[in-house]
Design an enzyme around this catalytic site. Structure first.
Site, mmCIF file in Angstrom:
data_model
loop_
_atom_site.group_PDB
_atom_site.id
_atom_site.type_symbol
_atom_site.label_atom_id
_atom_site.label_comp_id
_atom_site.label_asym_id
_atom_site.label_seq_id
_atom_site.Cartn_x
_atom_site.Cartn_y
_atom_site.Cartn_z
ATOM 1 C CB SER A 1 -1.021 0.035 1.261
ATOM 2 O OG SER A 1 -2.048 0.854 1.060
ATOM 3 C CG LEU A 2 2.807 4.893 2.651
ATOM 4 C CD1 LEU A 2 2.404 5.968 1.842
ATOM 5 C CD2 LEU A 2 3.125 5.164 4.076
ATOM 6 C CG HIS B 1 -7.044 -0.848 0.875
ATOM 7 N ND1 HIS B 1 -6.302 -0.378 -0.390
ATOM 8 C CD2 HIS B 1 -6.014 -0.603 1.816
ATOM 9 C CE1 HIS B 1 -5.014 -0.251 -0.017
ATOM 10 N NE2 HIS B 1 -5.237 -0.361 1.609
ATOM 11 C CD GLN C 1 -1.663 1.752 -3.426
ATOM 12 O OE1 GLN C 1 -1.996 2.835 -3.056
ATOM 13 N NE2 GLN C 1 -0.479 1.021 -3.366
#
Length: 818
Positions: A89-90, A194, A242
């Site tokens: 993710s990040l 998400h 994303q």
């Protein structure tokens, strides 16, 4: 297989107080840049009294990004360069930074905005499911009738994270507990990260992301959204997607293993990702397979479990036990595609019923309708596109090289608008696209039927063949022509198996069943024999062509911009697919014929309906004219962005004026439609210019043309002589009716030219081809970043419409199943 290594970058959840302590003094320049850009001290945040803010997404995400990067810099002094990169993710931003997709300052700006938007999101919750039953979460949710919960993170076969409404998550936890499938741990988050519920934050981030130039990774980076390496031109799109797509970490690790990776180095605080890697290796050994099982709703995806989503604070939270050392709380994913819709539905969603992938073993996640799976898989493969979606041509280069190149870089395909252009301009466009996209870059060119100039049509085809243009869109044709047959059969042959194939893909736009039939049948024998006799086709090509349809793809064009019969999609599509089924059965074409849909495709619901009607692909037009890449004026785009679904009308087609063919144009803000229809009425009523009523003539000359009709004829005459078409002049001088037609056709050329220039003095005469799809898109985009056409990049429009169509279908199927 050669041994390979990968560097992994953690996301939110890996943070801890004191992180970076040993690094900050080593890199003073980086720290100074970070503090300047962020407006706060990263050192103080991580080490001082401000450390409690590490639970706040707005501060945590950029701070963790800085610590990850400094860890990488320190590691680079002692570690060999990796073969692959990945980030949770990040952490994906750190992977892209390490791959030189952007610089440190740009990365900081992106993650700071991302953290800000995610920190503002409220509503919803997240729950981690840990245990051997996590892989059964699909069936458990389906059996409980829970269809509003998404899989947010897929970390391992025994660890997933769910995202959705708090009450639905409580019901899901009850179902998991009752089935003895594992433990459910609520996460301390402010929103359902998400997931589909992040659409608003995704849209805002997409608009922000569009302002940056992003490079292709220098080292392969595995994307969270696809669990595969980024392809050229995908960085912006996938970072956008994303934000509310699932983090497919388990599959990403499986793919790294399949590439030969046997060693990973975690570049950041903690060992969360190293633990997940070890779990993936152990799980693969237990199952004796290198790849996890597919997840429904996308390309085959391994059975996965999920990590806690980005944005979830971990301070004071006990990490659940499991094969992985902890449930990482990755930062909320980046953005939705620039546009007014959700990003691609690469994430997996729970729906009622027992979900299964289209093929392969049982899925490990709830079923979702993914945009990548709409339409024909064979079409996507043959055209080399991610979606069964094409950007159709718009004449005079309005579908510009910039538009077509941007589509190609996004893994999509567009057609350059050749209509009304000379061959030298078309050749220059081909050269530009080759230079920008490389010799293997995929793009299409339009072939507009030249009713009055067959040699131009054939010269254009010869140009396509000389430059090996493999994708051509035929529009405006009512029957096969020599040029079409020459293009389609050039290079045709039979393979060793006897199967007839042709390298040139011809897509024909049709709006009548008889025209569709002509394109679905083999090329007319008389035309084939004529080309064969002239040596333009070989005997091998002619023989193979008798076993092929003239067009491998036929697009049923309903009420649309440009040349149209105002057909209704709900009747035209079934008629066309029915014809296709009958002709393919009769002819036994080995590759069949794909039927697409065009016209009126301006909202996700419209695309969803097209796919339900059996479309193998869709072709958009009007919506692409109101994008930064379209080759027309800002004045036109401003008018289009204000249009509603009722603001179009029909006018004569300039290139087919005499036969009364019609085009659909914008009516709001311009008088072109009314004046063009009046000119056609005059043409039918009078024998020549001299016979026109004096008052009406003054109106045309003074009010519409702003010049005398004789002056218009003089300009027109000179044009045809310069173009090497003296026969038109000779005919006009002998036939007053033809002379009048040529003079009136001047107005159509003039009105288009003035619109493309954006001449404010000629605004009432603007000819703007568009269908009601633009009004539908404006309604769809209202209140989002896409409301401003300057944010409507052509690939973002594609993402928004396809993702939205998938969402519409998902919701409808869920409703019907419920």
């Amino acid at each position: 297989m050669t041994r390979q290594s990968a560097w992994l970058f953690p996301g939110q959840g890996a943070q801890r107080r004191g992180m970076g302590r040993e690094l900050f003094d080593r890199y003073p320049d980086a720290m100074a840049a970070a503090d300047r850009i962020l407006g706060f001290s990263v050192r103080e945040l991580c080490l001082g009294d401000a450390a409690e803010r590490l639970t706040d997404t707005r501060y945590l995400q950029p701070a963790l990004f800085v610590v990850n990067e400094l860890t990488r810099r320190a590691s680079a002094d002692r570690e060999p360069a990796p073969d692959y990169l990945a980030g949770h993710s990040l952490g994906e931003y750190n992977a892209l930074l390490a791959a030189d997709a952007f610089d440190f300052e740009t990365g900081l700006a992106l993650v700071a905005r991302r953290g800000e938007l995610m920190g503002r999101a409220t509503g919803g919750a997240m729950t981690a499911v840990v245990g051997p039953g996590a892989a059964r979460i699909v069936d458990l949710l389906a059996e409980a009738g829970i269809d509003d919960v998404d899989l947010a993170n897929l970390n391992s076969t025994e660890q997933v994270v769910l995202s959705g409404p708090a009450e639905s998550l409580r019901r899901a936890a009850g179902a998991v507990t009752a089935a003895g499938a594992g433990r459910c741990v609520p996460l301390r988050v402010s929103a359902a990260f998400h997931s589909r519920y992040m659409a608003d934050a995704a849209r805002e981030f997409a608009a922000f992301l569009a302002g940056f130039e992003l490079r292709d990774p220098r080292i392969p980076v595995i994307a969270n959204v696809t669990a595969r390496p980024y392809r050229p031109g995908e960085v912006g799109r996938l970072l956008a997607a994303q934000v509310h797509s699932a983090v497919r970490w388990s599959e990403s690790m499986g793919h790294l293993r399949s590439l030969g990776v046997d060693r990973v180095v975690e570049q950041g605080p903690g060992r969360v990702l190293t633990g997940l890697w070890d779990a993936a290796v152990k799980d693969a050994a237990n199952r004796s397979t290198a790849e996890p099982r597919p997840v429904a709703g996308s390309t085959p995806v391994p059975a996965a479990a999920a990590a806690a989503p980005d944005g979830a604070p971990t301070a004071g939270r006990t990490a659940p036990a499991g094969p992985a050392p902890a449930v990482p709380v990755p930062a909320v994913p980046a953005a939705a595609p620039a546009g007014g819709a959700e990003p691609p539905l690469s994430g997996v969603r729970a729906v009622g019923g027992t979900p299964r992938p289209a093929s392969g073993p049982p899925a490990a996640g709830p079923t979702g309708v993914a945009p990548e799976r709409l339409g024909s898989a064979a079409f996507r493969a043959d055209y080399g596109v991610r979606y069964a979606y094409l950007a159709g041509s718009m004449y005079k280069g309005i579908a510009s090289t910039e538009l077509v190149a941007r589509m190609a870089r996004a893994g999509l395909l567009g057609y350059f608008g050749t209509g009304g252009l000379r061959t030298e301009r078309i050749e220059a466009a081909i050269a530009t696209l080759r230079a920008e996209l490389g010799p293997d870059g995929r793009f299409g060119m339009n072939l507009l039927h030249a009713l009055h100039d067959p040699p131009l049509e054939e010269a254009t085809v010869r140009l396509f063949l000389r430059h090996r243009v493999r994708f051509v869109e035929a529009s405006g044709f009512t029957q096969p022509t020599r040029a079409l047959v020459l293009y389609r059969l050039s290079g045709a042959h039979r393979e060793g198996t006897g199967r007839a194939v042709a390298p040139n893909r011809l897509l024909a736009k049709v709006s009548r069943p008889e025209v569709a039939t002509a394109f679905m049948e083999p090329p007319p024998e008389t035309l084939v024999r004529g080309l064969l006799a002239e040596g333009l086709l070989t005997a091998v090509e002619a023989e193979a062509g008798r076993a092929l349809p003239l067009a491998g793809e036929v697009c049923a064009e309903a009420d649309s911009a440009g040349h149209t019969d105002a057909a209704v999609a709900y009747t035209l599509m079934p008629a066309t697919t029915g014809l296709r089924d009958r002709i393919v059965a009769e002819r036994g074409y080995p590759d069949g014929i794909r039927v697409g849909a065009a016209g009126g495709l301006g909202a996700p619901e419209s695309l969803a309906a097209a796919f339900v009607l059996g479309a193998d692909f869709v072709v958009t037009g009007s919506v692409n004219q109101c994008t930064p890449q379209a080759g027309t004026s800002e004045a036109v785009k401003d008018l289009l962005a204000q249009a509603d679904v009722q603001d179009t009308g029909y006018a004569p087609a300039g290139d087919m004026f005499e036969i009364g063919a019609r085009v659909q144009v914008l009516r709001r803000g311009t008088l072109f439609a009314a004046r063009a229809n009046k000119l056609y009425q005059v043409y039918r009523q009078y024998d020549g210019l001299e016979a026109i009523d004096a008052k009406l003539r003054r109106t045309i000359e003074d009010g519409w043309f702003h010049r005398e009709l004789e002056q218009v004829w003089k300009e027109t005459r000179e044009y045809y002589l310069r173009a090497g078409r003296p026969q038109e002049v000779e005919r006009a001088e002998q036939d007053p009716g033809h002379r009048m037609a040529l003079v009136f056709r001047w107005y159509f050329v003039h009105s288009t030219r003035m619109a493309m220039r954006g001449d404010p003095a000629e605004r009432v005469n603007y000819q703007i081809h568009t269908g009601p799809a633009i009004g539908a898109f404006n309604r769809f985009a209202a209140g989002t970043a896409l409301a401003d056409w300057r944010n409507r990049h052509v690939d973002a429009v594609a993402e928004a419409l396809m993702a939205g169509a998938a969402r519409v279908l998902q919701d409808r199927f869920s409703s019907l199943a419920g």
